[in-house]
Design an enzyme around this catalytic site. Structure first.
Site, PDB file in Angstrom:
ATOM      1  N   ARG A 132       0.814  -1.232   0.000  1.00  0.00           N
ATOM      2  CA  ARG A 132       0.000   0.000   0.000  1.00  0.00           C
ATOM      3  C   ARG A 132       0.840   1.272   0.000  1.00  0.00           C
ATOM      4  O   ARG A 132       0.413   2.328   0.447  1.00  0.00           O
ATOM      5  CB  ARG A 132      -0.973   0.025   1.186  1.00  0.00           C
ATOM      6  CG  ARG A 132      -1.949  -1.112   1.151  1.00  0.00           C
ATOM      7  CD  ARG A 132      -3.191  -0.834   1.959  1.00  0.00           C
ATOM      8  NE  ARG A 132      -4.113  -1.931   1.814  1.00  0.00           N
ATOM      9  CZ  ARG A 132      -4.088  -3.034   2.544  1.00  0.00           C
ATOM     10  NH1 ARG A 132      -3.197  -3.166   3.494  1.00  0.00           N
ATOM     11  NH2 ARG A 132      -4.942  -3.996   2.334  1.00  0.00           N
ATOM     12  N   LYS A 154       2.632  11.154 -12.228  1.00  0.00           N
ATOM     13  CA  LYS A 154       1.761  10.159 -12.878  1.00  0.00           C
ATOM     14  C   LYS A 154       2.551   8.864 -13.010  1.00  0.00           C
ATOM     15  O   LYS A 154       3.681   8.870 -13.493  1.00  0.00           O
ATOM     16  CB  LYS A 154       1.339  10.639 -14.271  1.00  0.00           C
ATOM     17  CG  LYS A 154       0.183  11.623 -14.256  1.00  0.00           C
ATOM     18  CD  LYS A 154      -0.347  11.855 -15.667  1.00  0.00           C
ATOM     19  CE  LYS A 154      -1.482  12.839 -15.665  1.00  0.00           C
ATOM     20  NZ  LYS A 154      -1.947  13.168 -17.023  1.00  0.00           N
ATOM     21  N   GLU A 196       8.788  17.348 -26.285  1.00  0.00           N
ATOM     22  CA  GLU A 196       8.121  17.772 -25.036  1.00  0.00           C
ATOM     23  C   GLU A 196       8.680  19.113 -24.544  1.00  0.00           C
ATOM     24  O   GLU A 196       7.957  19.899 -23.928  1.00  0.00           O
ATOM     25  CB  GLU A 196       8.248  16.696 -23.943  1.00  0.00           C
ATOM     26  CG  GLU A 196       7.647  15.340 -24.295  1.00  0.00           C
ATOM     27  CD  GLU A 196       6.102  15.319 -24.432  1.00  0.00           C
ATOM     28  OE1 GLU A 196       5.443  16.318 -24.077  1.00  0.00           O
ATOM     29  OE2 GLU A 196       5.575  14.293 -24.910  1.00  0.00           O
ATOM     30  N   LYS A 238       6.576  22.303 -15.866  1.00  0.00           N
ATOM     31  CA  LYS A 238       5.661  21.221 -15.486  1.00  0.00           C
ATOM     32  C   LYS A 238       5.334  21.319 -13.998  1.00  0.00           C
ATOM     33  O   LYS A 238       4.176  21.172 -13.587  1.00  0.00           O
ATOM     34  CB  LYS A 238       6.254  19.844 -15.834  1.00  0.00           C
ATOM     35  CG  LYS A 238       5.233  18.737 -15.615  1.00  0.00           C
ATOM     36  CD  LYS A 238       5.528  17.476 -16.377  1.00  0.00           C
ATOM     37  CE  LYS A 238       4.435  16.439 -16.152  1.00  0.00           C
ATOM     38  NZ  LYS A 238       4.784  15.113 -16.633  1.00  0.00           N
ATOM     39  N   GLU A 248      -5.198  16.962 -12.652  1.00  0.00           N
ATOM     40  CA  GLU A 248      -5.798  17.297 -13.939  1.00  0.00           C
ATOM     41  C   GLU A 248      -7.274  17.667 -13.838  1.00  0.00           C
ATOM     42  O   GLU A 248      -8.100  17.241 -14.635  1.00  0.00           O
ATOM     43  CB  GLU A 248      -5.588  16.146 -14.939  1.00  0.00           C
ATOM     44  CG  GLU A 248      -5.462  16.673 -16.350  1.00  0.00           C
ATOM     45  CD  GLU A 248      -4.838  15.665 -17.314  1.00  0.00           C
ATOM     46  OE1 GLU A 248      -3.802  15.066 -16.989  1.00  0.00           O
ATOM     47  OE2 GLU A 248      -5.384  15.536 -18.413  1.00  0.00           O
ATOM     48  N   ARG A 252      -3.783  21.443 -15.599  1.00  0.00           N
ATOM     49  CA  ARG A 252      -2.841  20.388 -16.023  1.00  0.00           C
ATOM     50  C   ARG A 252      -3.135  19.891 -17.437  1.00  0.00           C
ATOM     51  O   ARG A 252      -2.255  19.387 -18.131  1.00  0.00           O
ATOM     52  CB  ARG A 252      -2.851  19.225 -15.020  1.00  0.00           C
ATOM     53  CG  ARG A 252      -1.737  18.222 -15.299  1.00  0.00           C
ATOM     54  CD  ARG A 252      -1.501  17.232 -14.173  1.00  0.00           C
ATOM     55  NE  ARG A 252      -0.421  16.335 -14.544  1.00  0.00           N
ATOM     56  CZ  ARG A 252       0.306  15.624 -13.704  1.00  0.00           C
ATOM     57  NH1 ARG A 252       0.100  15.700 -12.428  1.00  0.00           N
ATOM     58  NH2 ARG A 252       1.273  14.832 -14.146  1.00  0.00           N
ATOM     59  N   ASN A 256      -1.340  18.493 -22.294  1.00  0.00           N
ATOM     60  CA  ASN A 256      -1.722  17.572 -23.378  1.00  0.00           C
ATOM     61  C   ASN A 256      -1.668  18.240 -24.745  1.00  0.00           C
ATOM     62  O   ASN A 256      -2.103  17.636 -25.737  1.00  0.00           O
ATOM     63  CB  ASN A 256      -3.140  17.041 -23.155  1.00  0.00           C
ATOM     64  CG  ASN A 256      -3.212  16.176 -21.929  1.00  0.00           C
ATOM     65  OD1 ASN A 256      -2.269  15.446 -21.631  1.00  0.00           O
ATOM     66  ND2 ASN A 256      -4.300  16.279 -21.193  1.00  0.00           N
ATOM     67  N   HIS A 259      -1.177  16.279 -27.898  1.00  0.00           N
ATOM     68  CA  HIS A 259      -1.240  14.851 -27.576  1.00  0.00           C
ATOM     69  C   HIS A 259      -2.518  14.155 -28.054  1.00  0.00           C
ATOM     70  O   HIS A 259      -2.525  12.943 -28.217  1.00  0.00           O
ATOM     71  CB  HIS A 259      -1.050  14.635 -26.074  1.00  0.00           C
ATOM     72  CG  HIS A 259       0.380  14.785 -25.644  1.00  0.00           C
ATOM     73  ND1 HIS A 259       1.073  15.985 -25.791  1.00  0.00           N
ATOM     74  CD2 HIS A 259       1.271  13.915 -25.100  1.00  0.00           C
ATOM     75  CE1 HIS A 259       2.308  15.821 -25.337  1.00  0.00           C
ATOM     76  NE2 HIS A 259       2.456  14.576 -24.915  1.00  0.00           N
ATOM     77  N   HIS A 263      -1.811  10.718 -29.951  1.00  0.00           N
ATOM     78  CA  HIS A 263      -2.198   9.358 -29.532  1.00  0.00           C
ATOM     79  C   HIS A 263      -2.869   8.604 -30.679  1.00  0.00           C
ATOM     80  O   HIS A 263      -2.636   7.415 -30.877  1.00  0.00           O
ATOM     81  CB  HIS A 263      -3.131   9.415 -28.318  1.00  0.00           C
ATOM     82  CG  HIS A 263      -2.426   9.896 -27.078  1.00  0.00           C
ATOM     83  ND1 HIS A 263      -3.042  10.645 -26.104  1.00  0.00           N
ATOM     84  CD2 HIS A 263      -1.141   9.764 -26.679  1.00  0.00           C
ATOM     85  CE1 HIS A 263      -2.168  10.925 -25.160  1.00  0.00           C
ATOM     86  NE2 HIS A 263      -1.010  10.400 -25.480  1.00  0.00           N
ATOM     87  N   HIS A 276       6.859   8.471 -30.066  1.00  0.00           N
ATOM     88  CA  HIS A 276       5.907   9.335 -29.364  1.00  0.00           C
ATOM     89  C   HIS A 276       6.240  10.812 -29.649  1.00  0.00           C
ATOM     90  O   HIS A 276       5.353  11.615 -29.923  1.00  0.00           O
ATOM     91  CB  HIS A 276       5.978   9.036 -27.862  1.00  0.00           C
ATOM     92  CG  HIS A 276       5.083   9.896 -27.034  1.00  0.00           C
ATOM     93  ND1 HIS A 276       3.714   9.833 -27.111  1.00  0.00           N
ATOM     94  CD2 HIS A 276       5.362  10.861 -26.117  1.00  0.00           C
ATOM     95  CE1 HIS A 276       3.181  10.709 -26.276  1.00  0.00           C
ATOM     96  NE2 HIS A 276       4.162  11.350 -25.656  1.00  0.00           N
TER      97      HIS A 276
END
Ligand SMILES: NC(=O)c1ccc[n+]([C@@H]2O[C@H](COP(=O)([O-])OP(=O)(O)OC[C@H]3O[C@@H](n4cnc5c(N)ncnc54)[C@H](O)[C@@H]3O)[C@@H](O)[C@H]2O)c1
Length: 384
Positions: A132, A154, A196, A238, A248, A252, A256, A259, A263, A276
């Site tokens: 945990r 993330k 990025e 960031k 987000e 935030r 993206n 993106h 994707h 990517h």
């Protein structure tokens, strides 16, 4: 928003303070000299609060850095997984958790992610769920990880049906950015990171964008001071965004930028033929085109952004992608529309795009009616 600062000033550490509700604060530390890196990791390894340390890396990185790891991470056990995005999956998480359990690892352990974004996401997720939650530290070894994935918390893995479908928000105790680790990186991986970097500048910092325009040669030569500056500036942008919106709920989402289409493009190429970073660059070019089409930005701003993407050898139009035949372009367009309609960030069935008002000024997500998106995409893909 302006975050740019004098290049000559000291920038070796950055503190990240997340909102009070999260009660997390951690530091990012930069080093260029091996002695400084060793000193800072030893300070951390000697902290009494940890019962053990485990370093998680992959076979490719370990081949390159085994003596570096053995020399500098004394007494740290190493867990090696297979290289590649295809191993960013639940069975790898289980495999690592079982190994930790078999070694009798308790809650006071600290896991070290030594690698790119894949290793960072996997290690962070194991740290979030093993017993945990245990501590973890990031040592990013790719430019993408230094400018993006090691900051923000993330973590997670892919499912066969989609990228990053299982995961958590989980912050590290510290991030150690040792710039010389980038020396062994292939060109494609450097370009992924640069895409990025350009994104950070476009969405948040006009002067940083100007810095990129003015320092192309140093970037192409992988000048270490310049790379450190890119890493610092992008991490700072960031961090600034994540500090305002960790999960987000609002701001935030600007991270993206580029993106949504990226994707879909990666999906079209089966996550193979295209990286990517290339997909993000192409997605940013479209988001810029769309912003210009809606008169949010001038033609001059549009041209500056497209020029920077192209000068960095990233794709800004369809002919720079591995897809040249017009007939297939139509199929490609259709695929992108269908894939974007399934984007996990859509709201009420509408695709949401991050557009810009100016360089350095991103807008919050804008819902785009399907018909408008299709018209803009077909203009960008086919008529341009
Ligand atoms: N958590 C986040 O906020 C976040 C943000 C962006 C991307 N990501 C994730 O990051 C991943 C992509 O990360 P990446 O681009 O770093 O890819 P990666 O981790 O797969 O690394 C790219 C390649 O470079 C190799 N490599 C790593 N360091 C090296 C070094 N110093 N020298 C030589 N080779 C080296 C790796 O073994 C790999 O083959 C994706 O899974 C993406 O979803 C996460």
């Amino acid at each position: 928003m302006k975050l740019w600062f004098d290049k000559k000033s000291q920038f070796d550490t950055l503190s990240i303070k997340l909102p009070k509700s999260v009660k997390t604060k951690y530091k990012i530390v930069w080093s260029q000299q091996e002695a400084n890196f060793i000193k800072s990791i030893n300070n951390f390894l000697n902290r009494k609060k940890y019962s053990s340390h485990f370093l998680i890396t992959n076979d490719k990185i370990y081949k390159q850095y085994s003596s570096f790891i053995q020399q500098h991470f004394l007494g740290v056990e190493v867990i090696i997984i297979k290289d590649g995005e295809s191993h960013k999956k639940l069975s790898t998480i289980e495999h690592i958790c079982i190994q930790l359990n078999e070694k009798g690892v308790d809650r006071k352990t600290c896991l070290w992610a030594f690698g790119g974004g894949v290793i960072g996401d996997i290690t962070g997720f194991v740290a979030a769920i093993y017993m945990r939650g245990v501590s973890f530290v990031q040592v990013p070894t790719t430019l993408l990880a230094m400018v993006d994935s090691s900051v923000g918390g993330k973590t997670g893995v892919n499912l066969a049906s989609g990228k990053n479908m299982v995961g958590s928000f989980y912050q590290p105790q510290k991030v150690f950015m040792h710039i010389p680790l980038l020396e062994t990186l292939g060109k494609k991986e450097v370009l992924c990171g640069l895409a990025e970097v350009v994104k950070s500048a476009i969405i948040y910092d006009k002067e940083f964008f100007q810095y990129l325009e003015n320092n192309l040669v140093a970037i192409q030569n992988r000048d270490q001071d310049t790379f450190k500056y890119l890493s610092y500036s992008s991490a700072k942008i960031k961090a600034s965004v994540v500090e305002q919106d960790e999960k987000e709920g609002g701001l935030r989402a600007i991270l993206n930028f580029g993106h949504t289409l990226a994707h879909a493009v990666e999906n079209y190429f089966n996550y193979k033929k295209i990286t990517h970073g290339e997909a993000v660059a192409f997605g940013m070019a479209f988001a810029t085109f769309f912003s210009a089409k809606k008169n949010f930005i001038s033609q001059e701003i549009y041209t500056r952004i497209i020029n920077l993407i192209e000068k960095l050898e990233l794709p800004a139009n369809i002919d720079q992608l591995p897809e040249k035949n017009l007939k297939k372009k139509k199929a490609f367009l259709k695929h992108c529309l269908v894939a974007m309609a399934k984007d996990k960030k859509n709201l009420n069935g509408q695709v949401r795009f991050i557009l810009i008002h100016d360089i350095g000024e991103a807008m919050l997500p804008v819902a785009i009616p399907q018909i408008e998106l299709e018209a803009a995409l077909s203009e960008f893909f086919i008529d341009i």
